[in-house]
Design a protein around this motif. Sequence first.
Motif, PDB file in Angstrom:
ATOM      1  N   ARG A  36     -43.096 -27.947 -32.061  1.00 20.75           N
ATOM      2  CA  ARG A  36     -41.660 -27.901 -31.788  1.00 20.75           C
ATOM      3  C   ARG A  36     -41.197 -26.475 -31.519  1.00 20.75           C
ATOM      4  O   ARG A  36     -40.413 -26.199 -30.625  1.00 20.75           O
ATOM      5  N   ILE A  65     -42.728 -23.985 -30.268  1.00 19.41           N
ATOM      6  CA  ILE A  65     -43.013 -23.441 -28.940  1.00 19.41           C
ATOM      7  C   ILE A  65     -42.524 -24.378 -27.847  1.00 19.41           C
ATOM      8  O   ILE A  65     -42.840 -24.198 -26.675  1.00 19.41           O
ATOM      9  N   GLY A  66     -41.741 -25.374 -28.221  1.00 22.63           N
ATOM     10  CA  GLY A  66     -41.093 -26.194 -27.211  1.00 22.63           C
ATOM     11  C   GLY A  66     -41.934 -27.296 -26.617  1.00 22.63           C
ATOM     12  O   GLY A  66     -41.645 -27.775 -25.530  1.00 22.63           O
ATOM     13  N   ILE A  67     -42.981 -27.717 -27.310  1.00 20.58           N
ATOM     14  CA  ILE A  67     -43.752 -28.865 -26.835  1.00 20.58           C
ATOM     15  C   ILE A  67     -42.966 -30.126 -27.165  1.00 20.58           C
ATOM     16  O   ILE A  67     -42.459 -30.278 -28.272  1.00 20.58           O
ATOM     17  N   LEU A 119     -34.060 -25.461 -32.495  1.00 21.42           N
ATOM     18  CA  LEU A 119     -34.920 -26.358 -33.265  1.00 21.42           C
ATOM     19  C   LEU A 119     -34.139 -27.144 -34.311  1.00 21.42           C
ATOM     20  O   LEU A 119     -34.698 -27.955 -35.016  1.00 21.42           O
ATOM     21  N   PRO A 129     -36.015 -25.275 -26.877  1.00 24.32           N
ATOM     22  CA  PRO A 129     -36.585 -23.932 -26.710  1.00 24.32           C
ATOM     23  C   PRO A 129     -36.936 -23.633 -25.254  1.00 24.32           C
ATOM     24  O   PRO A 129     -36.787 -22.502 -24.791  1.00 24.32           O
ATOM     25  N   ILE A 130     -37.394 -24.656 -24.532  1.00 27.48           N
ATOM     26  CA  ILE A 130     -37.774 -24.448 -23.129  1.00 27.48           C
ATOM     27  C   ILE A 130     -36.536 -24.191 -22.270  1.00 27.48           C
ATOM     28  O   ILE A 130     -36.513 -23.300 -21.424  1.00 27.48           O
ATOM     29  N   ARG A 165     -46.942 -19.163 -27.010  1.00 26.82           N
ATOM     30  CA  ARG A 165     -45.670 -19.026 -26.296  1.00 26.82           C
ATOM     31  C   ARG A 165     -45.854 -19.062 -24.788  1.00 26.82           C
ATOM     32  O   ARG A 165     -44.918 -19.366 -24.066  1.00 26.82           O
ATOM     33  N   ARG A 180     -48.085 -22.043 -20.826  1.00 26.36           N
ATOM     34  CA  ARG A 180     -47.625 -22.776 -19.641  1.00 26.36           C
ATOM     35  C   ARG A 180     -47.703 -21.914 -18.385  1.00 26.36           C
ATOM     36  O   ARG A 180     -47.711 -22.429 -17.277  1.00 26.36           O
TER      37      ARG A 180
END
Lengths: 365, 516
Positions: A243, A245-247, B306, B332-333, B367, B370
């Motif tokens: 979460r 790291i935004g997965i 979050l 977060p993205i 981090r 991607r």
Amino acid sequence: MAKTEKTLAPLVHIVKRDPGSVTWKYRLLVRAIAVLAALLLSGILITLLTKKNPLAVYGSMVSGVFGSPRRIWNMLQGVAMLLCVSLAVTPAFKMKFWNIGAEGQVLISGLACVATMMFLGSALPTGLLILVMVAVSILAGTIWAVLPAIFKAYWNTNETLFTLMMNYVATQLVDYFLKVFVKDGSGVLTPMPQFGLPVIGNQAYLLNVLIVAVVTVLAYIYLKYSKQGYEISVVGESENTARYIGINVKKVIIRTMLLSGAICGLAGLLLVGGTNHTISTTTAGGRGFTAIMVSWLGKFDPLYMVLTSFLLVFLDQGAQQVSTDFRISSSISDIVIGIILLFIIGCEFFLQYRVVTRKNRKENV
Amino acid sequence: MAKPIALECRGITKTFGRVVANKNCDLEVYHGEILAILGENGSGKTTLMNMVAGIYFPDEGRIFINGEEVTIASPKDAFAYKIGMIHQHFKLVDLFSATENIILGLEEQKKYNLKVAEEKVDEICHKYGFEIDPRKKIYNMSVSEKQTVEIIKVLYRGADILILDEPTAVLTPQETQKLFAVLRRMRDDGKCIIIITHKLHEVLSLSGRVTVLRKGEYIGTVNTAETTESQLTEMMVGKKITLNIDRAEPQNVTDRLEVQHISSVDALGNTVLDDISFTARSGEILGIAGIAGSGQREMLEAIAGLHHLTGGDIYYHNPKTGQIDDLRNKTPIQIRDLGVRLSFVPEDRLGMGLVGNMDIVDNMMLRSYRKGRGMFLHRREPKDLAEHIIHDLQVVTPGASTPVRHLSGGNVQKVLVGREIAASPTVLMAAYPVRGLDVNASYTIYNLLNQQKERGTAVIFVGEDLDVLLELCDRIMVINGGRIAGIVDGRTARKDEIGLLMTKSQEKEDALHGEN
């Protein structure tokens, strides 16, 4: 001060090893000793229980696996099928999604495959038929796998119970299919090799072995070098990190189970379309469960899993030979398999911990 | 002094695998004395005491109680010798009352009688000045009350030798003073008290003598009255160091992150964040003080995308574009895609910030994995970054491919902070970044935060040590029960003032607001 050494240490205690200090040579040694000790203990048991010569028993075991080209092919087929199912459950396990429903996933895709062969076999040209078989088998496997995944992702249901129950549903569906569509009422479906997958190189099992070999390499690359494989590891290790790291954890769970189900579908296709050309409720043969052991023993590494599935197939096939050759109950073989597995798994303890006895301790001092 | 010797350890050694936790340690404590065991994290203080309390068994060495050599092979043995240890992490059953927890596990021949037990607990409270309701359930208790229950638990068992492991780590300054008063009373009653700590001012104000450990070795014992802070530091660290944090004047201060009236609830509907507003500015360190669990974690997680907010807004002033974006309830993205360079060092390092089973290189990728085209990972850059951080921050590790869980706490933190800083953030949030770190590693982290401040980052630092907060931060925001209790100037605020803000109950605060 005190005249006598009153302070007594505990008789034995267990000390964790420094993970860096265990060399591969030592690992090999411990494992070799474990196998030898297992063989020795089994040998004693065999002698005591059956009065047979243990060496002859082991010889028959080896010959049961390597004794003739046919036996070797049987072994390769066994390894390929078990490995295929193990590769299917591995991504899920790495994600800590305990998919124990591979049995049902394989069976339901086998059912889809056999139904295609039965109803479309004569209607479609061979090439198209094979394409449809591949498509429906994989689709059936993914549906069976993705349902528990969706429920887990959105409502946090227990995937172990869910996948387990899907097994029974699959078994009952196969049973129902055989009752309804086998016209003579025997419940045994006559094989339809004319609608099977093509045979290459005149070897019935060669296609299966090649396909699984390719899947093994792909699975290894996927898990180790792809971004999706990395996401699977992160989700498995810690959902909080994922979460952070935004997965999108839901997405990863569903995507991974789609993949897991698809590989189970492939296994069903190869078992039914490529091997048996028919189906029964035991077509999956417990591989869905044995695969769990293969995957864990192989530490979720597809390359190691080649070895562990070979080990299990070797023991199983060898034990059958022993039963035939010596006319002893297969329970004896089960005991031997149990002992060998116990030793092989148990020796991991000695790779991670050291046992220090009181006597030993003083010497160190 | 004619005080009788209570506990004596001679030549205690204990190893775990390759790690030597204690090497040839000596110790002696008298009845009616408070002894402080001082040492950095990882210096073997707790391990040594765990051997006295029967949790571990020493590899070598002897232990004497009242002059007689003894074998302590289990906590039960320790109780038989009247030794009681209060661990850092409480071992209480939440659903039980104080008394039920206190008598739990006692093997008494008599019939179970809660009433008698409660009276006995009351008696102990009265004798030493504890304030606790014996019938109160643990889940209703504050940290300080739970600690009291733990202390009464060992007294109830008749302990004469009490060992307290970092007892003040979770307490506010006021609660600490109360605890110290109780401990002094117990000392005057003839009990022998050992307190494990790494806080110098506590040692100086409480103990009679100090035993210093460093890297598992016994360094020496001194009388508190005859020592100084700098001598103790030198013994503890092994060299003379000046423990000063350089606090530069903030430069080019501009608003960076504007938090307005944010509120949230937990899964059970309890208020977690209650109308919090503040502004974090570039070139400044904003400290967050408060009792653990007052909403600090949720606040940072809300900013990082979050933690779901029920109200309020979080505005980010983008220094590049001049735009103002609302980050409220973005993932977060999405936040990253807005061009917000937000770095976050979470409290739970191995459970959130890093993956313990992965090596340093793979953790560097968390981090950034991607990045780059295609479906495959690119490990080149993360590998360079890993090597870079290992070199620059002097991370002690066999190599970049070592799983981070094999590293010590300080090195784990360097890896995490190093990665977060490498992203050249405009906002850097750090939650308890020095928890569990030794003095040197702590000061490395403070320096890194200061460097970030100087290069214009808005730094938000959640800390527990008020002395550090006062030395490091430009402003300190005190948070209490999910609300802001006050924002004070880090250069002029006093410790007791902050302590008061941390603990004062909401009603009083409401009354105060009313007066204004």
